[in-house]
Design a protein around this motif. Structure first.
Motif, PDB file in Angstrom:
ATOM      1  N   PHE A   1       0.836  -1.206   0.000  1.00 43.06           N
ATOM      2  CA  PHE A   1       0.000   0.000   0.000  1.00 43.06           C
ATOM      3  C   PHE A   1       0.872   1.258   0.000  1.00 43.06           C
ATOM      4  O   PHE A   1       0.688   2.162  -0.819  1.00 43.06           O
ATOM      5  CB  PHE A   1      -0.922  -0.033   1.232  1.00 43.06           C
ATOM      6  CG  PHE A   1      -1.591   1.275   1.529  1.00 43.06           C
ATOM      7  CD1 PHE A   1      -2.579   1.763   0.692  1.00 43.06           C
ATOM      8  CD2 PHE A   1      -1.224   2.028   2.638  1.00 43.06           C
ATOM      9  CE1 PHE A   1      -3.190   2.981   0.960  1.00 43.06           C
ATOM     10  CE2 PHE A   1      -1.834   3.239   2.905  1.00 43.06           C
ATOM     11  CZ  PHE A   1      -2.817   3.708   2.064  1.00 43.06           C
TER      12      PHE A   1
ATOM     13  N   ALA B   1       2.877   1.573  -3.336  1.00 38.97           N
ATOM     14  CA  ALA B   1       2.011   1.936  -4.474  1.00 38.97           C
ATOM     15  C   ALA B   1       1.578   3.400  -4.391  1.00 38.97           C
ATOM     16  O   ALA B   1       1.593   4.121  -5.394  1.00 38.97           O
ATOM     17  CB  ALA B   1       0.793   1.023  -4.522  1.00 38.97           C
ATOM     18  N   ILE B   2       1.208   3.838  -3.197  1.00 40.20           N
ATOM     19  CA  ILE B   2       0.751   5.229  -3.051  1.00 40.20           C
ATOM     20  C   ILE B   2       1.921   6.204  -3.284  1.00 40.20           C
ATOM     21  O   ILE B   2       1.762   7.228  -3.957  1.00 40.20           O
ATOM     22  CB  ILE B   2       0.110   5.456  -1.653  1.00 40.20           C
ATOM     23  CG1 ILE B   2      -1.222   4.692  -1.560  1.00 40.20           C
ATOM     24  CG2 ILE B   2      -0.107   6.936  -1.371  1.00 40.20           C
ATOM     25  CD1 ILE B   2      -2.342   5.205  -2.452  1.00 40.20           C
TER      26      ILE B   2
ATOM     27  N   ILE C   1       4.677   1.829  -8.721  1.00 42.23           N
ATOM     28  CA  ILE C   1       3.243   1.519  -8.547  1.00 42.23           C
ATOM     29  C   ILE C   1       3.023   0.022  -8.780  1.00 42.23           C
ATOM     30  O   ILE C   1       2.323  -0.650  -8.009  1.00 42.23           O
ATOM     31  CB  ILE C   1       2.381   2.332  -9.545  1.00 42.23           C
ATOM     32  CG1 ILE C   1       2.509   3.823  -9.273  1.00 42.23           C
ATOM     33  CG2 ILE C   1       0.914   1.914  -9.452  1.00 42.23           C
ATOM     34  CD1 ILE C   1       1.887   4.701 -10.358  1.00 42.23           C
TER      35      ILE C   1
ATOM     36  N   THR D   1       1.682  -2.731  -6.103  1.00 37.80           N
ATOM     37  CA  THR D   1       0.488  -3.540  -6.392  1.00 37.80           C
ATOM     38  C   THR D   1       0.807  -5.025  -6.233  1.00 37.80           C
ATOM     39  O   THR D   1       0.024  -5.792  -5.665  1.00 37.80           O
ATOM     40  CB  THR D   1      -0.001  -3.249  -7.830  1.00 37.80           C
ATOM     41  OG1 THR D   1      -0.200  -1.843  -7.952  1.00 37.80           O
ATOM     42  CG2 THR D   1      -1.296  -3.962  -8.136  1.00 37.80           C
TER      43      THR D   1
ATOM     44  N   TRP E   1       1.107  -5.933  -2.600  1.00 41.10           N
ATOM     45  CA  TRP E   1      -0.252  -5.973  -2.027  1.00 41.10           C
ATOM     46  C   TRP E   1      -0.911  -7.315  -2.360  1.00 41.10           C
ATOM     47  O   TRP E   1      -1.482  -7.968  -1.476  1.00 41.10           O
ATOM     48  CB  TRP E   1      -1.051  -4.803  -2.583  1.00 41.10           C
ATOM     49  CG  TRP E   1      -2.533  -4.842  -2.294  1.00 41.10           C
ATOM     50  CD1 TRP E   1      -3.441  -5.713  -2.820  1.00 41.10           C
ATOM     51  CD2 TRP E   1      -3.278  -4.009  -1.410  1.00 41.10           C
ATOM     52  NE1 TRP E   1      -4.692  -5.460  -2.338  1.00 41.10           N
ATOM     53  CE2 TRP E   1      -4.629  -4.422  -1.466  1.00 41.10           C
ATOM     54  CE3 TRP E   1      -2.935  -2.943  -0.589  1.00 41.10           C
ATOM     55  CZ2 TRP E   1      -5.622  -3.798  -0.735  1.00 41.10           C
ATOM     56  CZ3 TRP E   1      -3.941  -2.334   0.141  1.00 41.10           C
ATOM     57  CH2 TRP E   1      -5.257  -2.757   0.076  1.00 41.10           C
TER      58      TRP E   1
END
Lengths: 114, 382
Positions: A43, A46-47, A85, A89, A92
């Motif tokens: 998370f 990616a953010i 990113i 992902t 995650w």
């Protein structure tokens, strides 16, 4: 007496093996925690990647608007930020998979919030 | 002796779980396409072209896939579908089908300049709008056992406004001559814009009344409340496009100041909502410690953020106010981050089915037993 000592040594060896095995094979709860950590890391990564990508593109656009050719759209930043990113992902998804598989073996009703 | 799970048993488990999810599929799931589409458009307008392209491809998969799922649900669980159409809570969700069609059409124009596809999708959008508007509102009106206002009204009702305005946005994007004659088309689109605005004021009055005079718990503050802002944002986009399109029309050009003024009022209303929605979000999640769990309704939060970025940029172009583009840029960052979060939540839901397929048989959860029951009864809600 000798027989008893021999039995004890074998028993201790078996016990040691069991302990070693239990140390090697993580419990479902441990795997769930590991999955949760991966989800959280994914998370964050990616953010960070998404914000970095937006800032890179928008900074280029802003410079173009004010008419400075010093910093055009920084193309070299686009691929690394998009890669970040994708990495986030992936982390995650792997974390979620580990968590869900472990949750099937566990009595715990713990959940990933999002 | 343990018996290894057979493929058939595993398949049966995942089939039951899949059937349960299909039966429970929320009518508002097309919000996924709406959100992805508008974030893609916002990205394209701001120069985030790679992201816009990725989101376009996601939508080109998700949009037909959702139609297949909704079609399968209508065939396999017709009673569930009818129950949804009569539900004050879920029926407004069907308007996302209209809005999603409009947004995909606009996305194709902005990213691909596909005028023909946009014209076809505009007609689909119009037909869906007629179907949803005059079926759902009629069914809800004639229902005998209606819920109390506090239980029936929520932000999702404003998707009816979003759907109406999406017809205008796509109509203007497709060239504003969608029904042949340009003046007739513009008058039709202007009428849609105006009664979309009227529908907003009717509905928001009820929502505001519910906010102020009824008990309000964290559970009541569902993510679609952000549509309070999103409906005004799409009305702003529609207004900016109409104000541009009416130039050169002898019949409607004199209305330009009226259209521009009303557009600014819509944007101001959308902006007014943002601090209040943020404060209420903090109250829900920080003060009252409400857990954030993925729900398809979160797509209803992503859409307004993307739409606000787009409408602010369009307004800055219309008014010649470049300082507004900074607000648009800030909101595109928020919208893409929110989209990513919602997408990861949805991906994890899909992953659960894979895990269910992989796990050993005999560990049937309650959910699976419920799903088997849903399958047996043809999806009659409990």
């Amino acid at each position: 007496m000798n027989g008893t000592n021999t039995y004890s040594a074998a028993d201790a060896a078996v016990e040691r093996t069991e302990v070693e095995r239990s140390e090697r094979v993580a419990t479902p709860e441990q795997r769930m925690r590991r999955g949760k950590r991966l989800v959280l890391a994914g998370f964050v990564v990616a953010i960070v990647g998404m914000v970095g990508y937006c800032v890179a593109c928008l900074a280029g656009g802003a410079d173009a608007r004010v008419g400075t050719a010093l910093l055009e759209r920084p193309e070299w930043l686009i691929v690394p930020t998009l890669g970040t990113i994708a990495l986030g992902t992936l982390l995650w998804l792997v974390g979620s998979f580990v968590f869900l598989m472990a949750a099937m073996d566990s009595d715990s009703d713990e959940e990933i919030n999002f | 002796m343990d018996v290894a799970p057979t493929r058939t048993v595993r398949d049966r488990g995942v089939f039951a779980a899949g059937a349960a999810r299909l039966a429970a599929l929320h009518p508002a799931y097309f919000a996924l396409v709406m959100s992805t589409g508008i974030v893609s458009i916002a990205c394209q307008l701001q120069g985030l072209e790679e992201m816009a392209e990725v989101l376009l491809w996601i939508n080109l998969v998700a949009y037909p896939l959702l139609w297949v799922l909704f079609g399968a649900r209508a065939v396999l669980f017709p009673r569930r579908v009818m129950a949804d159409c009569r539900s004050h809570q879920r029926a407004p969700g069907y308007f996302t089908m209209v809005a999603a069609t409009g947004v995909v059409g606009s996305q194709l124009v902005v990213l691909r300049e596909a005028a023909l596809a946009a014209s076809i999708l505009w007609w689909v959008c119009l037909l869906l709008w007629v179907l949803c508007t005059y079926t759902i509102f009629a069914l809800l009106t004639v229902r005998d056992d209606k819920p109390a206002l506090a239980d029936g009204i929520h932000g999702g009702w404003l998707i009816a406004v979003v759907a109406t305005q999406s017809v205008v946005v796509l109509g203007c994007a497709a060239g504003a001559d969608v029904v042949g004659d340009r003046d007739t088309s513009l008058l039709l689109l202007l009428s849609f814009w105006l009664f979309g605005g009227m529908l907003y004021f009717w509905t928001i009055a009820l929502i505001f009344y519910r906010y102020m005079f009824f008990r309000f718990t964290p559970d009541d503050l569902m993510p679609p409340y952000w549509i309070n802002m999103g409906a005004m944002a799409i009305s702003t986009v529609a207004g900016t496009q109409l104000a541009t399109s009416v130039q050169g029309s002898t019949m409607l050009e004199p209305l330009t100041p009226f259209v521009t003024g009303l557009t600014v009022m819509f944007w101001a209303t959308a902006t007014w909502w943002i601090p209040l929605l943020l404060v209420l979000g903090v109250w829900r999640h920080v003060v009252r410690r409400h857990r954030v769990r993925y729900d398809p309704l979160y797509w209803g939060l992503v859409f307004p953020l993307g739409m606000y970025s787009t409408c602010t940029l369009r307004l800055s172009e219309l008014l010649g106010a470049p300082f507004l583009s900074w607000i648009a840029a800030a909101f595109v960052v928020a919208a893409t981050a929110a989209w990513l979060l919602a997408f990861l939540g949805a991906a994890r839901r899909a992953l659960e089915l894979l895990v269910l397929w992989l796990r050993p048989a005999g560990v049937a959860r309650d959910e699976d037993r419920v799903s088997a029951e849903v399958w047996r009864t043809g999806g009659t809600p409990g």
